[in-house]
Design a protein around this motif. Structure first.
Motif, mmCIF file in Angstrom:
data_model
loop_
_atom_site.group_PDB
_atom_site.id
_atom_site.type_symbol
_atom_site.label_atom_id
_atom_site.label_comp_id
_atom_site.label_asym_id
_atom_site.label_seq_id
_atom_site.Cartn_x
_atom_site.Cartn_y
_atom_site.Cartn_z
ATOM 1 N N TYR A 100 -27.077 40.147 73.762
ATOM 2 C CA TYR A 100 -28.133 41.132 74.001
ATOM 3 C C TYR A 100 -28.823 41.453 72.671
ATOM 4 N N TYR A 101 -30.114 41.689 72.764
ATOM 5 C CA TYR A 101 -30.902 42.013 71.580
ATOM 6 C C TYR A 101 -31.537 43.386 71.749
ATOM 7 N N LEU A 102 -31.612 44.115 70.643
ATOM 8 C CA LEU A 102 -32.287 45.405 70.585
ATOM 9 C C LEU A 102 -33.257 45.389 69.404
ATOM 10 N N ARG A 103 -34.441 45.901 69.632
ATOM 11 C CA ARG A 103 -35.420 46.057 68.554
ATOM 12 C C ARG A 103 -35.715 47.548 68.399
ATOM 13 N N LEU A 104 -35.389 48.105 67.223
ATOM 14 C CA LEU A 104 -35.492 49.539 66.986
ATOM 15 C C LEU A 104 -36.484 49.812 65.865
ATOM 16 N N THR A 105 -37.288 50.856 66.061
ATOM 17 C CA THR A 105 -38.203 51.336 65.024
ATOM 18 C C THR A 105 -38.090 52.850 64.958
ATOM 19 N N SER A 106 -38.278 53.384 63.757
ATOM 20 C CA SER A 106 -38.186 54.823 63.564
ATOM 21 C C SER A 106 -39.038 55.221 62.370
ATOM 22 N N ALA A 135 -38.848 47.194 61.379
ATOM 23 C CA ALA A 135 -38.216 46.949 62.674
ATOM 24 C C ALA A 135 -36.825 46.363 62.440
ATOM 25 N N TYR A 136 -35.850 46.889 63.147
ATOM 26 C CA TYR A 136 -34.465 46.427 63.019
ATOM 27 C C TYR A 136 -34.063 45.741 64.316
ATOM 28 N N ASP A 155 -36.788 43.569 59.775
ATOM 29 C CA ASP A 155 -38.103 42.943 59.782
ATOM 30 C C ASP A 155 -39.103 43.920 59.178
ATOM 31 N N PRO A 156 -39.369 43.844 57.863
ATOM 32 C CA PRO A 156 -40.316 44.778 57.243
ATOM 33 C C PRO A 156 -41.726 44.665 57.796
ATOM 34 N N SER A 157 -42.122 43.477 58.241
ATOM 35 C CA SER A 157 -43.474 43.307 58.764
ATOM 36 C C SER A 157 -43.623 43.871 60.164
#
Length: 305
Positions: A172-178, A100-101, A65-67
Motif C-alpha cells: 500500500y502507498y500513501l502520499r502525505l503533504t502538510s 510530499a512524503y 519528494d521536494p518537488s
C-alpha cells in the motif's frame, strides 16, 4: 611394539573438536553475511487472532519528494523505488513542509481473516492524504484541505480499509503533504476494537465538552442576572478554549464545519491567538489596580482599595 604418545590427543578427536567449533562459527557468519533482502523486516504480518497493531516506523519505507510532482507510477519505477528509506533510519516527522512524503507499507495476512483491517492516521492536520489500495482500485484523496465528504469514513482522523487477501503480501502507498511539521504515525485495527475505541473516545470527549458547556451556561446566567463583567470575560475565555480543543482534536471539522476546509485552516491558525487575547482580557480584571477610596476614617485618613 608401537608406542603412543599420551601427551597428544588422537587425530580423530582433533578433527571432531575442530568441526564442533567451526560449525557454529560458520552459521553465525552466514547469518551476518546474508543480504538484508533475505530477512523481510519491513513486512507487517496480521492473523485472525490479532486485533490491533501499532505501525512501527521501521515497517514504513519513506521517500521524500521536494518537488511534489511524483506520481504512483513514478515511485514504483526501479529508479525511485530504490530510493525509499526504512522508517527507522529517518525521523518519524515530516520535517520539510511543502514536500510530499511517500510511504510504502507491506502487509501480509497469515491465513483467512475473520474481520476487516483498517489503517488509522493519528494526525488530523495533514493537508493532503492520498491512499492507494493494493488491488489497484481508485485511490482515496482527502485531507484537511478537502471537505469531510471526501473521506470514506466520516471520522475525525483518517481511516482507510485494507482489502487483505489470505496468505498474500500486499503493498500500500500513501502520499502525505502538510504545511507544518507533523508525524505519520499510525495504527492498524480490526472492526471490533475500532468500535470499542470509538465508544470510549467519543464518550470521554462528550463528557469533556459537556463540562465546558455547563461552565459557559452557568457563568453566562450569572452575568445576565448580576451584571458583573467578570463572568462575561470568563465565558469568552472558555469559548476560545473550546475552539482550540475543537480544532486540535478534529471534532469541529467533523461536526460543526465539515464543508468548509478553508474555515478549518483559519480556525486552526487563529484560535490560539484568540485564546491568548481572551485570557489577557479575563486576567486584566484581576490585575487592574482600583482607584476608588473608602470614606475618611478617624485617625487613619482615606483608605484606598
Amino acid at each position: 611394539m608401537k608406542l603412543v604418545n599420551s601427551h597428544f590427543p588422537p587425530r580423530r578427536a582433533i578433527w571432531f573438536s575442530f568441526l564442533t567449533l567451526s560449525i557454529p562459527l560458520l552459521l553465525c557468519l552466514s547469518l551476518v553475511s546474508s543480504p538484508a533482502s533475505a530477512r523481510p523486516t519491513d513486512t507487517l504480518r496480521v492473523r485472525a487472532g490479532l486485533e490491533e497493531l501499532f505501525v512501527d516506523p521501521s515497517l514504513y519505507s519513506v521517500l521524500e519528494d521536494p518537488s511534489g510532482k511524483l506520481t504512483l507510477t513514478d515511485v514504483q519505477q526501479p529508479t525511485w523505488a530504490s530510493q525509499f528509506r526504512p522508517g527507522n533510519t529517518i525521523p518519524t516527522t515530516m520535517d520539510h513542509p511543502g514536500s510530499a512524503y511517500w510511504l510504502r507499507l507491506v502487509v501480509q495476512a497469515r491465513g483467512p481473516l475473520s474481520q476487516h483491517w483498517y489503517l488509522e492516521l493519528f494526525d488530523s492536520h495533514l493537508n493532503g492524504v492520498q491512499f492507494f489500495p493494493a488491488d489497484g482500485s481508485a485511490p482515496t484523496r482527502t485531507g484537511s484541505d478537502y471537505p469531510l465528504a471526501t473521506r470514506k469514513f466520516p471520522y475525525k482522523n483518517f481511516l482507510f480499509r485494507l482489502p487483505l487477501q489470505p496468505d498474500q503480501a500486499q503493498t500500500y502507498y500513501l502520499r502525505l503533504t502538510s504545511n507544518s511539521k507533523t508525524t505519520f504515525l499510525s495504527r492498524l485495527r480490526t472492526e471490533q476494537p475500532l468500535a470499542v475505541h470509538f465508544q470510549t473516545e467519543y464518550g470521554l470527549l462528550g463528557a469533556f465538552y459537556g463540562v465546558l458547556l455547563i461552565m459557559v451556561v452557568y457563568n453566562l446566567c450569572l452575568y445576565l442576572f448580576i451584571g458583573e463583567q467578570t463572568y462575561l470575560r470568563y465565558v469568552l475565555y472558555v469559548l476560545s478554549c473550546s475552539l482550540v480543543f475543537l480544532s486540535e482534536d478534529g471534532l469541529g471539522f467533523q461536526y460543526i464545519w465539515p464543508s468548509y476546509p478553508a474555515l478549518n485552516e483559519l480556525i486552526i491558525a487563529g484560535s490560539p491567538i484568540l485564546l491568548l487575547l481572551t485570557f489577557s482580557y479575563y486576567a486584566r480584571q484581576f490585575l487592574d489596580t482600583p482607584s476608588a477610596c473608602l470614606p475618611m476614617t478617624p485617625g487613619l485618613g482615606p483608605l484606598c482599595c
